[in-house]
Design an enzyme around this catalytic site. Structure first.
Site, mmCIF file in Angstrom:
data_model
loop_
_atom_site.group_PDB
_atom_site.id
_atom_site.type_symbol
_atom_site.label_atom_id
_atom_site.label_comp_id
_atom_site.label_asym_id
_atom_site.label_seq_id
_atom_site.Cartn_x
_atom_site.Cartn_y
_atom_site.Cartn_z
ATOM 1 N N HIS A 154 -7.007 2.980 4.120
ATOM 2 C CA HIS A 154 -6.704 3.742 5.343
ATOM 3 C C HIS A 154 -7.961 3.988 6.184
ATOM 4 C CE1 HIS A 154 -2.893 4.661 3.315
ATOM 5 N NE2 HIS A 154 -2.458 5.208 4.437
ATOM 6 N N ASP A 201 0.881 -1.177 0.000
ATOM 7 C CA ASP A 201 0.000 0.000 0.000
ATOM 8 C C ASP A 201 0.915 1.223 0.000
ATOM 9 O OD1 ASP A 201 -2.384 1.615 0.354
ATOM 10 O OD2 ASP A 201 -1.869 1.811 2.469
ATOM 11 N N CYS A 219 -4.509 -1.549 -1.729
ATOM 12 C CA CYS A 219 -4.696 -0.119 -1.963
ATOM 13 C C CYS A 219 -5.677 0.032 -3.127
ATOM 14 C CB CYS A 219 -3.347 0.504 -2.314
ATOM 15 S SG CYS A 219 -3.447 2.229 -2.807
HETATM 16 N N1 DGL Z 1 -4.770 3.299 1.000
HETATM 17 C C1 DGL Z 1 -4.912 3.717 -0.322
HETATM 18 C C2 DGL Z 1 -6.222 3.341 -0.966
HETATM 19 O O1 DGL Z 1 -6.794 2.339 -0.602
HETATM 20 C C3 DGL Z 1 -4.356 5.021 -0.799
HETATM 21 C C4 DGL Z 1 -4.217 6.152 0.127
HETATM 22 C C5 DGL Z 1 -3.305 7.222 -0.455
HETATM 23 O O2 DGL Z 1 -2.096 7.034 -0.401
HETATM 24 O O3 DGL Z 1 -3.809 8.230 -0.967
HETATM 25 O O4 DGL Z 1 -6.673 3.977 -1.869
#
Ligand code: DGL
Length: 262
Positions: free
Chosen positions: A185, A10, A73
């Site tokens: 997140h 991620d 992610c």
């Molecule tokens: N955790 C990530 C997601 O699921 C990205 C967060 C980021 O770095 O903007 O999209």
């Protein structure tokens, strides 16, 4: 081969919400996690940039002997998973916002999707919405500042509460009864989101569905680990010491925390 680790990555610590589900479902699997913290947040990055990072990290994980890759992610998945599957032969499992379950669940017909700007602007998400929603109204919020709050481990302060309220309340006011956490997140802010929503709003996250999909893929390729004591490693492209408290809190059993220069 079966005791080889599963590679997970991620932009930072968000993917630990997926690790948590994988470790719960498959406690015998070793996990090697890469937090690309030096390049976080991904949410405002162009596709070329995300593709370069995803290729680089996946190549690293493959070189470490990973038997499968989980792109933990949403932003990296919607931008790069097709390219990764073209370039690598090992199983690549992605994560995408739970639009279909949300459409099946909503009673008001109004769904709120919380995700990064890159995910919300992607053709991948547009196609998901087109495919799975019909009469539904789909509202979106890019939730600026949420990823940064989680990366800072700031999960409870008044400032973070205000940030969550500012982006959730308008969705509720517009009639949303189902919220999709379309960024890995955001589950770490779930207590604050629930405090704004109350008990009647359904909140969907995708860690466990991804873990189940991974399990199916490993099973079909005879790659599941059996009776093996797993190794958990966390590597970061920034200073892992700064993330240590968060990682050890949300990933019990994690062993080595290391720095990775890629
Ligand atoms: N955790 C990530 C997601 O699921 C990205 C967060 C980021 O770095 O903007 O999209």
């Amino acid at each position: 081969m079966n005791v080889a680790p599963i590679g997970v990555f991620d932009s930072g610590v968000g993917g630990l919400s997926v690790i948590r589900a994988i470790a719960e479902l498959m406690p015998e699997e070793s996990l090697l996690y890469v937090a690309d913290t030096a390049h976080c947040p991904y949410g405002a990055r162009p596709i070329d940039y995300l593709t370069e990072r995803a290729l680089c990290i996946t190549a690293y994980l493959q070189a470490q002997g990973a038997k499968a890759i989980v792109v933990a992610c949403n932003t990296a998945t919607v931008a790069t998973v097709a390219t990764l599957r073209e370039r690598f032969s090992l199983p690549i499992i992605g994560i995408e916002p739970a639009i279909r379950p949300a459409a099946a669940n909503t009673r008001s017909g109004v769904i709120g999707v919380l995700a990064t700007a890159a995910t919300l602007g992607s053709a991948h998400l547009a196609a998901l919405i087109e495919r799975h929603t019909d009469y539904h109204e789909v509202l979106t919020s890019a939730c600026p500042g949420w990823v940064e709050a989680v990366e800072a481990g700031d999960l409870e302060s008044a400032a973070t509460q205000a940030l969550v309220q500012a982006h959730v309340q308008p969705l509720l006011d517009a009639g949303a009864d189902t919220l999709v956490l379309g960024c890995t997140h955001f589950p770490f802010l779930r207590p604050l989101i629930e405090a704004v929503c109350g008990p009647d709003v359904h909140i969907l996250e995708t860690g466990m569905p991804v873990a189940r999909q991974l399990q199916r893929q490993l099973l079909s390729r005879h790659l599941l680990a059996h009776a093996h004591s797993p190794q958990y490693r966390f590597l970061s492209t920034a200073n892992p010491a700064a993330q240590s408290d968060f990682v050890r809190h949300f990933w019990p059993g994690v062993g080595e925390l290391g720095y990775l220069s890629i």
